[in-house]
Design a protein around this motif. Structure first.
Motif: not given
Lengths: 236, 226
Positions: B56-58, B95-103, B125-129
């Motif tokens: 949810s960082m986005g 770009s934000l999803s990439a960080v989410s995926l690594v974490v 998918l949740s990062s995108v939403l």
């Protein structure tokens, strides 16, 4: 004093425009109802569902601490966001050279909101507390919470230079509040690794019902505030 | 090509403003929390941590990102460049999803999760939403406090059903709710084709709406409607 008062009211105007003033003043009340009524209700559901004697109730003292820190954290957080906007728009540097001065600016942005939060906590905590806290502990808890809110806000504006860094710093600085949970979960001497956090001592005060532990909390808070103020005044 | 440049520019922007440092610190902290918890709690705790933070960082940071871009006049430059609103949104989301995926990958490893691939897909998918919701909220805001206030209802609508769903206290029909589908994937539960379809449909609707909001924001840059 007049300049500080004027600057504080100017900030409340900004917050009123964003509806944030309304939220800040009202949010602790529904939160209080949640803490006072929803948490015991959840506890009864959980203990029934999991067939255990207690799940949340051993941590009711921790909930009281979190409620005591809620108003100051809220008041100081929104003030920190306003300060970040002012730093980005360069209005803060103009305010520093007015009769307000840098220290007056900090008093208007963080001193007065912390004081307001202290009074709000003194009024709300006795109504919404979950455990029996003595009047002295209640008073100290409100004072500790107000200082903690100030630390969070000063951390945000001292270590960040724009909105984005500010949001990142806010996320990190909010974690200092969770130092209060350490004495509840970590019983070994390892817990003292986090003893530089004032919130850790607030946690110990309430857990052991000993007002004496508030002494290190207040001294550490003063130290944190002094160091952060120095840092901010050097940077600004 | 423009999308690739925008993607790398966004990553540089995030690195410059301490985003990666913040998430390095938070990841260490979350791993410590996961190790401190009893073994039978770790999978659910990891799911909650992943869903409520890296995924949810986005939503949390988009207000600050867009407002900083506005104050640095980056958006004015983008508005008159050949960059399209869709590319701007896709670059931010990627770009934000990439960080989410690594974490999320680090947290899943720390929790000893066996459902690595579906969990990462759920995180993505949740990062995108969340990022699309963040763009919609941020495009129209004028201050950080206003943004924070606007995201509160979004957070309630997204987090509360998903966390209740993780503990299986939601009605059966809510298993198709997009956020609950994402939570199912992150926590290693199976999801139906209808569930996946609901996430895709939600993403498409949010994308269209965020594109409309970004175009509106670009049009109103500079104090006058272009």
């Amino acid at each position: 004093m007049k300049a500080i008062r004027a600057s504080f009211f100017q900030m409340t105007m900004i917050l009123r425009r964003d509806m944030m003033l309304f939220v800040c003043c009202l949010a602790p009340i529904p939160a209080g109802f949640f803490f006072r009524f929803a948490i015991p209700f959840l506890e009864s559901l959980l203990t029934e569902g999991f067939h255990r004697e207690a799940i949340l109730s051993p941590y009711y003292k921790l909930m009281d601490i979190l409620f005591a820190v809620l108003s100051p954290a809220l008041f100081c957080f929104v003030s920190a966001m306003v300060s970040l906007e002012e730093a980005d728009e360069k209005t803060a540097v103009y305010l520093f050279v007015t009769p307000l001065t840098k220290t007056g600016y900090l008093a208007a942005r963080f001193g007065l909101p912390s004081a307001a939060a202290f009074f709000a906590t003194c009024l709300l905590l006795p109504v919404f507390k979950l455990t029996a806290l003595s009047p002295l502990i209640l008073f100290l808890l409100a004072a500790g919470g107000a200082l903690q809110g100030m630390i969070v806000a000063l951390l945000v504006i001292t270590i960040s230079s724009n909105k984005l860094e500010g949001m990142a710093a806010a996320k990190l600085s909010m974690l200092t509040i969770f130092g209060a949970a350490i004495p509840f979960f970590l019983r070994s001497n390892l817990q003292y690794f986090l003893s530089p956090l004032p919130a850790f001592w607030i946690g110990k005060t309430v857990l052991q019902d000993s007002p004496l532990f508030m002494l290190p909390a207040l001294v550490l808070s003063a130290l944190w505030i002094c160091v952060l103020l120095k840092g901010y005044l050097r940077k600004a | 090509m423009k999308l690739k440049h925008l993607f790398f520019m966004d990553m540089r922007f995030q690195a410059k403003y301490g985003f990666y440092f913040l998430y390095a610190v938070l990841t260490v902290l979350y791993v410590a929390i996961l190790h401190a918890l009893p073994r039978n709690w770790t999978e659910n705790a990891a799911a909650i941590l992943i869903f409520s933070d890296p995924a949810s960082m986005g939503l949390f940071f988009m207000g600050a990102i867009v407002l900083l871009e506005k104050s640095q006049h980056t958006i004015c430059a983008l508005a008159v460049s050949p960059v399209r609103a869709a590319e701007y949104i896709l670059a931010k989301t990627a770009s934000l999803s990439a960080v989410s995926l690594v974490v999320a990958a680090v947290l899943l490893s720390a929790a000893g999760a066996e459902h690595f691939r579906p969990a990462l897909l759920g995180t993505f998918l949740s990062s995108v939403l969340f990022t699309l919701c963040g763009i919609i909220a941020a495009a129209k805001t004028a201050s950080l406090n206003q943004f924070i206030l606007r995201t509160v209802p979004v957070e309630i609508v997204c987090f509360v059903p998903a966390i209740l769903h993780l503990f299986q206290v939601t009605p059966a029909w809510l298993r198709y709710y997009p956020m609950n589908v994402c939570m199912d994937m992150i926590s290693g539960h199976s999801v139906s084709a209808i569930g996946i379809f609901s996430v895709m449909a939600a993403a498409a609707v949010l994308f269209v709406f965020s594109k409309y909001r970004v175009l509106k924001m670009w049009d109103s840059m500079g104090g006058a409607n272009l």
